[in-house]
Design an enzyme around this catalytic site. Structure first.
Site, PDB file in Angstrom:
ATOM      1  N   HIS A  80       0.884  -1.162   0.000  1.00 30.46           N
ATOM      2  CA  HIS A  80       0.000   0.000   0.000  1.00 30.46           C
ATOM      3  C   HIS A  80       0.926   1.216   0.000  1.00 30.46           C
ATOM      4  O   HIS A  80       1.640   1.456   0.978  1.00 30.46           O
ATOM      5  CB  HIS A  80      -0.907  -0.008   1.238  1.00 30.46           C
ATOM      6  CG  HIS A  80      -1.936  -1.098   1.175  1.00 30.46           C
ATOM      7  ND1 HIS A  80      -2.361  -1.803   2.275  1.00 30.46           N
ATOM      8  CD2 HIS A  80      -2.622  -1.597   0.098  1.00 30.46           C
ATOM      9  CE1 HIS A  80      -3.280  -2.694   1.881  1.00 30.46           C
ATOM     10  NE2 HIS A  80      -3.443  -2.589   0.583  1.00 30.46           N
TER      11      HIS A  80
ATOM     12  N   GLU B  33       1.499   3.599   2.923  1.00 33.85           N
ATOM     13  CA  GLU B  33       1.925   3.067   4.226  1.00 33.85           C
ATOM     14  C   GLU B  33       3.450   2.976   4.174  1.00 33.85           C
ATOM     15  O   GLU B  33       4.026   2.018   3.669  1.00 33.85           O
ATOM     16  CB  GLU B  33       1.234   1.725   4.478  1.00 33.85           C
ATOM     17  CG  GLU B  33      -0.289   1.928   4.548  1.00 33.85           C
ATOM     18  CD  GLU B  33      -1.098   0.632   4.534  1.00 33.85           C
ATOM     19  OE1 GLU B  33      -0.513  -0.452   4.703  1.00 33.85           O
ATOM     20  OE2 GLU B  33      -2.320   0.738   4.353  1.00 33.85           O
TER      21      GLU B  33
ATOM     22  N   HIS C  17       2.878  -3.236   6.735  1.00 34.79           N
ATOM     23  CA  HIS C  17       1.838  -2.225   6.483  1.00 34.79           C
ATOM     24  C   HIS C  17       1.840  -1.165   7.575  1.00 34.79           C
ATOM     25  O   HIS C  17       2.656  -1.218   8.500  1.00 34.79           O
ATOM     26  CB  HIS C  17       0.458  -2.898   6.458  1.00 34.79           C
ATOM     27  CG  HIS C  17       0.229  -3.786   5.282  1.00 34.79           C
ATOM     28  ND1 HIS C  17      -0.599  -3.465   4.243  1.00 34.79           N
ATOM     29  CD2 HIS C  17       0.744  -4.998   4.973  1.00 34.79           C
ATOM     30  CE1 HIS C  17      -0.595  -4.423   3.341  1.00 34.79           C
ATOM     31  NE2 HIS C  17       0.215  -5.380   3.764  1.00 34.79           N
TER      32      HIS C  17
ATOM     33  N   GLU D 290       1.272  -4.711  10.904  1.00 33.86           N
ATOM     34  CA  GLU D 290       0.804  -3.322  10.878  1.00 33.86           C
ATOM     35  C   GLU D 290       1.667  -2.586  11.888  1.00 33.86           C
ATOM     36  O   GLU D 290       1.624  -2.872  13.087  1.00 33.86           O
ATOM     37  CB  GLU D 290      -0.670  -3.259  11.295  1.00 33.86           C
ATOM     38  CG  GLU D 290      -1.611  -4.060  10.398  1.00 33.86           C
ATOM     39  CD  GLU D 290      -1.933  -3.331   9.092  1.00 33.86           C
ATOM     40  OE1 GLU D 290      -1.565  -2.155   8.939  1.00 33.86           O
ATOM     41  OE2 GLU D 290      -2.564  -3.958   8.221  1.00 33.86           O
TER      42      GLU D 290
HETATM   43 ZN   LIG Z   1      -1.856  -1.864   4.193  1.00 31.21          ZN
END
Ligand SMILES: [Zn+2]
Ligand SMILES: *[C@@H]1O[C@H](CO)[C@@H](O)[C@H](O)[C@H]1NC(C)=O
Ligand SMILES: *[C@@H]1O[C@H](CO)[C@@H](O)[C@H](O)[C@H]1NC(C)=O
Ligand SMILES: *[C@@H]1O[C@H](CO)[C@@H](O)[C@H](O)[C@H]1NC(C)=O
Length: 365
Positions: free
Chosen positions: A83, A86, A190, A281
């Site tokens: 992404h 990110e 992420h 994350e």
């Molecule tokens: Zn992500």
């Protein structure tokens, strides 16, 4: 003595350390090329393909034998920035690269890791997205998707539902890459939350979705892997560091329980590529100010290193015929841990099965 010290003080800054700022594609390429020149015996830089806008998808390999697989040395990978907005993982992987190469031969722990593991590092799977971010922000931003506006973490084939989304060049490049090596363990970096999420991200009632989770037959291993990362990260291991509605005890969560998704990369790795992958994350804010990067590095460094070491848990081996010729494509599975696609030996007849200590029956066919 004083004189020598003075000289050191003057000389040290010449070997420019990687700065804590965001590195755009040209700077990132320059850094990776410089590393691969300065540390040519333990690194190998290659591009696995191109983004929609023609940017290279760089992978730097670190290992004692960086250019090719060696029997018994497992392949590990980190992928960040799929992404594009990110951004923390992208910078952490650049710092990880610098840390690994500069510690080789100095720090016995890292030297041993480099001797025993081939570590593939992809700082950005979505370089177009990263460049498309106009104004860095903590929340969803232009640049999450690739430049055809597809979310790459919804773009893989899915074992549970048919995924009709047109496959993107970045996804195709990763799928081809997964076929070229026997990756054993991986993580996908992420931002926008602080938690280690483990497969499955999608599911059917048989995987437990009636109870709003979707678990693999290797759930004990996945929880252990996620906990290994989260427990060494002082913020992630807190219950609710981002102060959101959902809490993550121990800093880990089953992907489906958090929110189901179709076409994710971690399920694809586990189901089709024989590679255990979790999703990390790493920051409540997707694209924090660069001044925050040193503390992100400090909080993630030990986790990043310890997680790589986990590629050595369980059992590995080689299958031969009676003449001593290695047998590829032999199913090697642990009883009661049947994978959707049975795990098979690679072209060298090798298998790698990640397991926690215990007694297991291993079956081959
Ligand atoms: Zn992500
Ligand atoms: C590579 O070596 C050169 C010459 O010593 C140095 O200027 C440069 O900073 C080094 N690059 C990296 C990324 O370490
Ligand atoms: C790593 O490998 C090098 C070169 O093969 C060897 O000299 C060294 O002793 C090894 N170090 C460790 C810690 O395994
Ligand atoms: C591996 O074995 C399976 C089943 O026995 C077979 O369908 C497949 O074509 C084989 N793959 C290769 C690369 O030989």
């Amino acid at each position: 003595m004083d004189c020598a010290r003075l000289w050191l003080g003057l000389l040290l800054p010449v070997v420019a350390a990687l700065d804590f700022s965001y590195h755009h594609q040209p700077e990132m390429e320059a850094f990776l090329k410089s590393i691969s020149q300065n540390y040519s015996s333990i690194t190998h830089l290659h591009s696995i393909g191109e983004s929609v806008e023609g940017r290279n998808l760089w992978v730097l390999i670190v290992g004692r034998f960086p250019n090719e697989h060696r029997i018994g040395i497992p392949e590990f990978k980190y992928v960040a920035n799929m992404h594009g907005d990110e951004a923390v993982g992208r910078e952490l992987l650049l710092h990880l690269i610098e840390y690994l190469v500069t510690s080789d031969g100095r720090d016995p722990e890292i030297t041993n890791l480099i001797n025993s593991t081939r570590i593939h590092i992809m700082p950005s799977m979505n370089p177009d997205g990263f460049e498309a971010v106009l104004k860095p922000d903590c929340f969803y931003n232009k640049g999450r998707e690739n430049s055809n506006f597809y979310d790459l973490n919804r773009n893989f084939p899915d074992a549970f539902e048919f995924n009709t989304v047109p496959r993107q060049p970045e996804t195709v490049a990763v799928m081809k890459w997964l076929n070229t090596e026997t990756f054993v363990l991986s993580a996908n970096l992420h931002g926008g939350a602080l938690v280690a999420s483990y497969p499955f991200d999608n599911g059917v009632p048989a995987t437990g979705t009636l109870y709003s989770r979707s678990l693999t037959p290797d759930d004990d291993v996945f929880q252990y892997l996620a906990r290994t990362y989260a427990s060494r990260n002082p913020d992630m291991r807190k219950r609710n560091p981002c102060r959101t509605k959902i809490e993550f005890p121990g800093g880990i969560v089953n992907g489906y329980f958090w929110y189901p998704l179709k076409g994710g990369m971690q399920d694809y790795n586990y189901i089709w590529a024989q590679c255990f992958e979790i999703t990390l994350e790493l920051s409540c804010c997707k694209y924090p100010r660069k001044e925050k990067l040193p503390s992100f590095w400090n909080e993630n460094k030990d986790s990043l290193i310890d997680y790589i070491k986990q590629v050595h848990i369980g059992v590995k081996g080689q299958i031969f015929d009676q003449n001593g010729t290695p047998l590829p494509n032999v199913t090697v599975e642990v009883q009661d841990r049947k994978h959707v696609c049975p795990y098979r030996t690679n072209k060298f007849g090798e298998y790698y099965l990640l397991l926690l200590p215990g007694v297991y029956v291993i079956e081959d066919s």
